[in-house]
Design a protein around this motif. Structure first.
Motif, PDB file in Angstrom:
ATOM      1  N   ILE A 143      43.511  40.022  31.139  1.00 40.00           N
ATOM      2  CA  ILE A 143      42.328  39.325  30.843  1.00 40.00           C
ATOM      3  C   ILE A 143      43.352  37.416  30.724  1.00 40.00           C
ATOM      4  O   ILE A 143      44.443  38.242  30.049  1.00 40.00           O
ATOM      5  N   ALA A 144      42.501  36.867  31.682  1.00 39.16           N
ATOM      6  CA  ALA A 144      43.791  35.800  31.991  1.00 39.16           C
ATOM      7  C   ALA A 144      43.271  34.658  32.407  1.00 39.16           C
ATOM      8  O   ALA A 144      41.731  34.244  32.770  1.00 39.16           O
ATOM      9  N   HIS A 145      43.438  33.279  32.297  1.00 35.47           N
ATOM     10  CA  HIS A 145      43.161  31.889  32.115  1.00 35.47           C
ATOM     11  C   HIS A 145      43.673  31.462  32.772  1.00 35.47           C
ATOM     12  O   HIS A 145      45.260  31.488  33.498  1.00 35.47           O
ATOM     13  N   SER A 146      43.241  30.791  34.147  1.00 31.20           N
ATOM     14  CA  SER A 146      44.308  29.393  34.883  1.00 31.20           C
ATOM     15  C   SER A 146      44.563  30.275  35.891  1.00 31.20           C
ATOM     16  O   SER A 146      44.211  31.442  36.031  1.00 31.20           O
ATOM     17  N   LEU A 147      46.183  29.479  35.570  1.00 29.00           N
ATOM     18  CA  LEU A 147      47.413  30.014  36.971  1.00 29.00           C
ATOM     19  C   LEU A 147      47.787  31.819  35.928  1.00 29.00           C
ATOM     20  O   LEU A 147      48.870  32.619  36.760  1.00 29.00           O
ATOM     21  N   GLY A 148      46.925  32.312  35.638  1.00 35.72           N
ATOM     22  CA  GLY A 148      47.551  33.518  34.474  1.00 35.72           C
ATOM     23  C   GLY A 148      46.281  34.752  35.633  1.00 35.72           C
ATOM     24  O   GLY A 148      47.073  35.207  35.354  1.00 35.72           O
ATOM     25  N   ALA A 149      45.657  34.004  36.092  1.00 33.76           N
ATOM     26  CA  ALA A 149      44.939  34.585  36.773  1.00 33.76           C
ATOM     27  C   ALA A 149      45.666  34.666  38.282  1.00 33.76           C
ATOM     28  O   ALA A 149      45.704  35.973  38.860  1.00 33.76           O
ATOM     29  N   ARG A 150      46.548  33.629  38.621  1.00 34.35           N
ATOM     30  CA  ARG A 150      47.537  34.220  39.656  1.00 34.35           C
ATOM     31  C   ARG A 150      48.180  35.115  39.220  1.00 34.35           C
ATOM     32  O   ARG A 150      49.116  36.583  40.319  1.00 34.35           O
TER      33      ARG A 150
END
Length: 297
Positions: free
Chosen positions: A127-134
């Motif tokens: 599960i990732a938010h913002s640049l964590g998605a990259r």
């Protein structure tokens, strides 16, 4: 089950010896949920350390954005599986941090590969938010089929072409992805586009959705049809309270119930059911619109 904190640097990742013991304690067929923060966090920096913020069981109560992902995912419960807070240096100029996120994706892939080597029976979710998605999507390129079970991307700061490339990898083709987006994030998508050039002029951020990739589901939480679809699944979320918010994908009450279901091995069909409900509600909304198509969702 529990929570451990891992910090990634340019040299790799470290966990001060907790990972081996935590993996050994997991039951056969258990789950590991890796949580990845976005821009402006950095482990060890006071006021910006993700391990004392959203990746903590007990975040600072003085910050309105500091809600505990591990607790809302029920990782503190015996049935919740193991939670891993993946911290990385996301401070600096937006362009530099966005470039660094690719390197962090390689390090995340190494962590996942190590877990799979030690416990191939475990299901690994991200599960990732913002640049964590990259970071999360970049990790797929270095992994094998089946290494990642589910991904939940929250207001993801990444372009659709790169997401498609990640989903075309062996790990991507075997994973299921829930892309949570909202018009509330439009300003931040614009900032991302201005400071992190798109691979192509015609490319757009994940908030535009990806309808043509197998295993990918889009959920636009600012739309009434999406909220109605969630109600069909017994999940209630409120309408947007404002026009601009980069954090609504995890602050909006009710959403973590959906994320828990996505990661729960006892509800393997949840994304298929969500896709079906979204299709029905979207079709119903379209039928109610005036012919000139000006009625909002």
């Amino acid at each position: 089950m529990g929570l451990i904190s891992i910090t990634a640097t340019a040299r790799g990742w470290c966990d001060v010896g907790e990972l081996t013991a935590a993996l050994s304690a997991l039951p056969q067929g258990g789950t590991v949920t890796i949580m990845i923060h976005g821009y402006r966090f950095a482990p060890g920096i006071s006021g910006h350390d993700p391990h004392g913020h959203i990746l903590s069981q007990t975040p600072d109560p003085g910050c309105w954005k500091a809600i505990s992902w591990p607790r809302h995912l029920h990782l503190h419960r015996a049935e919740g599986g193991l939670g891993i807070g993946f911290g990385w240096n996301a401070r600096g100029s937006l362009g530099a941090v966005a470039a660094r996120a690719f390197d962090m994706g390689h390090i995340l892939a190494d962590l996942i590969a190590q877990i799979r080597t030690r416990r191939p029976d475990l299901a690994i979710n991200l599960i990732a938010h913002s640049l964590g998605a990259r970071v999360a999507l970049a990790a797929l390129h270095g992994l094998r089929a089946g290494d990642v079970a589910r991904l939940v991307l929250l207001s993801g700061a990444e372009y659709r072409s790169r997401a498609r490339a990640a989903m075309a990898s062996p790990a991507g083709r075997s994973a299921r992805v829930l892309n949570v987006a909202s018009g509330e994030n439009a300003l931040f998508d614009l900032i991302f586009r201005l400071f992190v050039p798109a691979p192509r002029v015609t490319d757009w951020a994940l908030s535009a959705g990806i309808a043509d990739v197998a295993g990918w589901s889009d959920l636009f939480i600012d739309r009434a049809a999406s909220r109605a679809a969630l109600q069909r699944l017994g999940i209630h979320i409120r309408a947007p309270q404002g026009k601009i918010c980069h954090w609504s994908s995890y602050l909006r009450p009710g959403l973590f119930r959906l994320y828990r279901a996505v990661f729960d091995p006892n509800t393997p069909d949840i994304l298929d059911r969500l896709d079906h409900a979204l299709a029905q509600e979207t079709r119903k909304s379209a039928e109610k619109r005036p012919r000139w198509g000006l009625s909002p969702l």
